[in-house]
Design an enzyme around this catalytic site. Sequence first.
Site, PDB file in Angstrom:
ATOM      1  CB  SER A  14      -0.841  -0.063   1.290  1.00  0.00           C
ATOM      2  OG  SER A  14      -1.852   0.970   1.186  1.00  0.00           O
ATOM      3  CG  HIS A  41      -4.463  -0.935  -0.215  1.00  0.00           C
ATOM      4  ND1 HIS A  41      -4.053  -0.852   0.950  1.00  0.00           N
ATOM      5  CD2 HIS A  41      -4.829  -2.230  -0.383  1.00  0.00           C
ATOM      6  CE1 HIS A  41      -4.545  -1.993   1.579  1.00  0.00           C
ATOM      7  NE2 HIS A  41      -4.881  -2.918   0.640  1.00  0.00           N
ATOM      8  CG  ASP A 134      -5.565  -5.767   3.083  1.00  0.00           C
ATOM      9  OD1 ASP A 134      -6.136  -6.804   3.246  1.00  0.00           O
ATOM     10  OD2 ASP A 134      -5.854  -5.185   1.742  1.00  0.00           O
TER      11      ASP A 134
END
Lengths: 190, 276
Positions: A14, A41, A134
């Site tokens: 991310s 992401h 995540d």
Amino acid sequence: MFKDKFKAIIIGGSAGSFQVVVRLLAELDEKMDIPIILCLHRLKHVRNGFVEALSIKSKRPIVEPLDKEKIRKGVVYLAPANYHLYVELGNQFAISTDEMVNNSRPAIDLTFDTASYVYKEKALGIILSGANRDGAWGMKRLKERGGYTLVQDPEECTINTMTTAALNITQIDQVLKTDDIIRFLNKELC
Amino acid sequence: MIEDIEINDLRLLTQLVKEKYDYDFSNYAISSFKRRLLRILEIYKFDTFDKLMVKLRNEPSFFKEFLSEITVNVTEMFRDPSMWRELRDKILPTLFQSHESVKIWHAGCSSGEEVYSMAIMLKENGWLDKAKIFATDIDHSILSKAKEGKYAVKNMHELNDKNYFRFGGKSQLSDYYKIEGQNILMDKKLVSNITYMEHNLAGGIAFTKVDLILCRNVLIYFNQNLQNDVFKLLHQSLFNYGYLIVGSKETLVWCDIASKFITVNNEEKIFKKIRD
């Protein structure tokens, strides 16, 4: 040591992971002819541009897979914007607009969970820099199914929430800086 | 908490549902189907898969809830604004020019966001009265929601208003709804002429012929066998030179009917039927 052991490399990242991924795609040895599956992401409403940006320095073709697309060796797959990306039985991808997970779609947890379900001990998972949790659960699943786990050194990460979360719940096999991730993969997988 | 479902359990469940309720989930895409089932186990706090089986076996009223939860109902208004622009600027002008009335089918309409998007776009271009819209879904209760046109305010502001803006509509999305507490209520006049019907794409029965089908992010939950069958059904349900639009990451190129369509716009996944 791991030559021919793995069937896929699955990478989650991310915030702060883009440059690391660019380096991996530029410097990983072309002899490593397994698919690389990226779940990064990204902005939900921006469909275009990410593949192009990653492609500039990549040695391998990068595509956003279509639903039920066959998984090919030597290709880099990027989870499309606003879809979850699943590895499906039968050597193919599936996508989903299912609820967000960890406030994310695509969610790294889901790509890692489904990929490790299919590849089992032949999955190699890597978690990079990122600002949420995540991927931690997905990495745990991957490890439980016998896969090999690798995390970017939190000290090197722009934001280390994601790598720390992964390290907190799983006994990770290797914690490495970008240079060493590249060196490790080029040495062990080729 | 159960973290995984065995393939054999999936088989037993689809068998039970087929025999008892006559719905066939055996050709649903496995990853997604498993995920939906895990979600059901979590929502209903079943700590074993068997508890779900028992409930399905003994409580027919539960099946409706099961059906609602097994289908993915995440949707947006004007999702992929560029597709809606293409529809407005290229596809629909052609159709309305050559047809007195244009029939449109939203196959798998879920909670109806795309139906409202369509109605708004048609209205803004003076086409609404000349269009006949069918909206279908497998899930009866989500159809009631679609008809009601009641959505969370939060989603409207964060998602739908922005999509509409990117689409480049002629007004403000808020002109088409009023806020009531935490929800918004869509203007009912938009959909007064729309027919909502229960219909199972996996059931294989065509119910009408139309000029345009939107079936976006629906077939992704099916495996390739079922996709192949459903594409046949969609092909059958289109007039010659009618259009089929699927989600931006879907394609029909590997299906049996592929040669009966041409690609009009690959980026937006707009296909045109060229032969029966």
